[in-house]
Scaffold this motif. Structure first.
Motif, PDB file in Angstrom:
ATOM      1  N   UNK A  61       0.833  -1.204   0.000  1.00  0.00           N
ATOM      2  CA  UNK A  61       0.000   0.000   0.000  1.00  0.00           C
ATOM      3  C   UNK A  61       0.867   1.253   0.000  1.00  0.00           C
ATOM      4  N   UNK A  62       1.936   1.261   0.801  1.00  0.00           N
ATOM      5  CA  UNK A  62       2.829   2.421   0.846  1.00  0.00           C
ATOM      6  C   UNK A  62       3.513   2.658  -0.494  1.00  0.00           C
ATOM      7  N   UNK A  63       3.772   1.588  -1.253  1.00  0.00           N
ATOM      8  CA  UNK A  63       4.439   1.753  -2.542  1.00  0.00           C
ATOM      9  C   UNK A  63       3.569   2.506  -3.549  1.00  0.00           C
ATOM     10  N   UNK A  80       0.037   2.889 -11.071  1.00  0.00           N
ATOM     11  CA  UNK A  80       0.062   2.284  -9.738  1.00  0.00           C
ATOM     12  C   UNK A  80       0.651   0.871  -9.793  1.00  0.00           C
ATOM     13  N   UNK A  81       0.315   0.117 -10.827  1.00  0.00           N
ATOM     14  CA  UNK A  81       0.884  -1.230 -10.981  1.00  0.00           C
ATOM     15  C   UNK A  81       2.403  -1.162 -11.120  1.00  0.00           C
ATOM     16  N   UNK A  95      -3.839  -3.543 -10.543  1.00  0.00           N
ATOM     17  CA  UNK A  95      -4.640  -2.705  -9.644  1.00  0.00           C
ATOM     18  C   UNK A  95      -5.995  -2.490 -10.306  1.00  0.00           C
ATOM     19  N   UNK A  96      -7.054  -2.708  -9.534  1.00  0.00           N
ATOM     20  CA  UNK A  96      -8.420  -2.537 -10.036  1.00  0.00           C
ATOM     21  C   UNK A  96      -9.203  -1.636  -9.089  1.00  0.00           C
ATOM     22  N   UNK A 105      -5.397  -4.609  -5.121  1.00  0.00           N
ATOM     23  CA  UNK A 105      -4.117  -4.899  -5.749  1.00  0.00           C
ATOM     24  C   UNK A 105      -3.921  -6.407  -5.697  1.00  0.00           C
ATOM     25  N   UNK A 106      -3.794  -7.018  -6.853  1.00  0.00           N
ATOM     26  CA  UNK A 106      -3.536  -8.455  -6.952  1.00  0.00           C
ATOM     27  C   UNK A 106      -2.067  -8.624  -7.306  1.00  0.00           C
TER      28      UNK A 106
END
Length: 174
Positions: A61-63, A80-81, A95-96, A105-106
């Motif tokens: 999440x921080x990334x 984001x990916x 990311x969806x 995030x998968x």
């Protein structure tokens, strides 16, 4: 003659008025859209991470590096990916949006396959990515691969040569 120029002036005035009206409608619509997507209702409230075992959820999440008032409708999902993929442990990431307030995030993580010795000892994945440096007291039960010459590497570097790949393939058969 004055009537002809007056007629042209009237037409020109009408065209300018229509263009001004059209520009106002476009500008108003754009501003309305911007205000709509930035409403507090559409702010990202939760982020779910799926598929992570080695990397902590908080680290993933921080990334993302999302500002607190990020709108779910404005986020750039491919960007984001790419941010998540900067972690060497993560092989794949998607990311969806999860409407109305969340992102999912998968991730698919890399698995350590060997200990790689260069200037220090490192965990190495099957696709040749250095995952992390091993501490001196860490002794995993993995095959050991040595660099032909001592060299500096760091987590995230890809170091797998064809010889190393063949060695790992042979090891997997056992």
């Amino acid at each position: 003659r004055p009537r002809a120029s007056t007629g042209r002036l009237v037409r020109l005035t009408r065209i300018l008025a229509a263009m001004t009206l059209l520009a106002g409608v476009v500008a108003g619509s754009w501003e309305g859209y911007r205000r709509l997507v930035r409403m507090p209702y559409f702010r990202v409230a939760e982020v779910y991470v799926e598929g992570n075992l080695q990397v902590a959820t908080e680290e993933v999440v921080d990334s993302l590096d999302l500002p607190p008032d990020t709108s779910l409708l404005e986020v750039d999902l491919p960007s984001l990916s790419r941010r998540v993929l900067q972690n060497p442990w993560i092989k794949e990431a998607s990311v969806r949006r999860r409407l109305p307030l969340a992102l999912t995030i998968q991730v698919v993580e890399r698995v350590p396959e060997a200990v790689f010795i260069a200037d220090r000892r490192y965990l190495l994945s099957a696709d040749g990515v250095i995952l992390t440096e091993l501490e001196s007291d860490d002794l995993p039960t993995l095959p050991t691969l040595r660099a032909a010459t001592p060299r500096r590497v760091r987590p995230g570097d890809r170091v797998l040569s064809s010889e190393m790949a063949q060695g790992l393939a042979v090891w997997r058969q056992f």
